[in-house]
Design a protein around this motif. Sequence first.
Motif: not given
Length: 81
Positions: A21-22, A65-66, A68-70
């Motif tokens: 997720e990163n 982006a990643s 996790a950011e979403y």
Amino acid sequence: MILVDIEVPSLDSIYNFNLDENAAISSIIEEVVSVIAQMWQQENIQAGGFLLSEPSKGSILDPDASLAEYGIAAGAKLLLV
């Protein structure tokens, strides 16, 4: 690592993937396209033209982006187009 479903409409298929997720979404797309291409024995498919989206929010994910950011977590359903 999170387990997500990735639907690929052009193949009329849904695949389960354990993803970091990163990691950058661009890296995730490359990994997913590579695995699916191997499954379909299509080694010449390039990841450059694909996008990953989150249909529940109607958004296309930024390749830099990643997940996790979403806020994408285990059990999410994504779309590869």
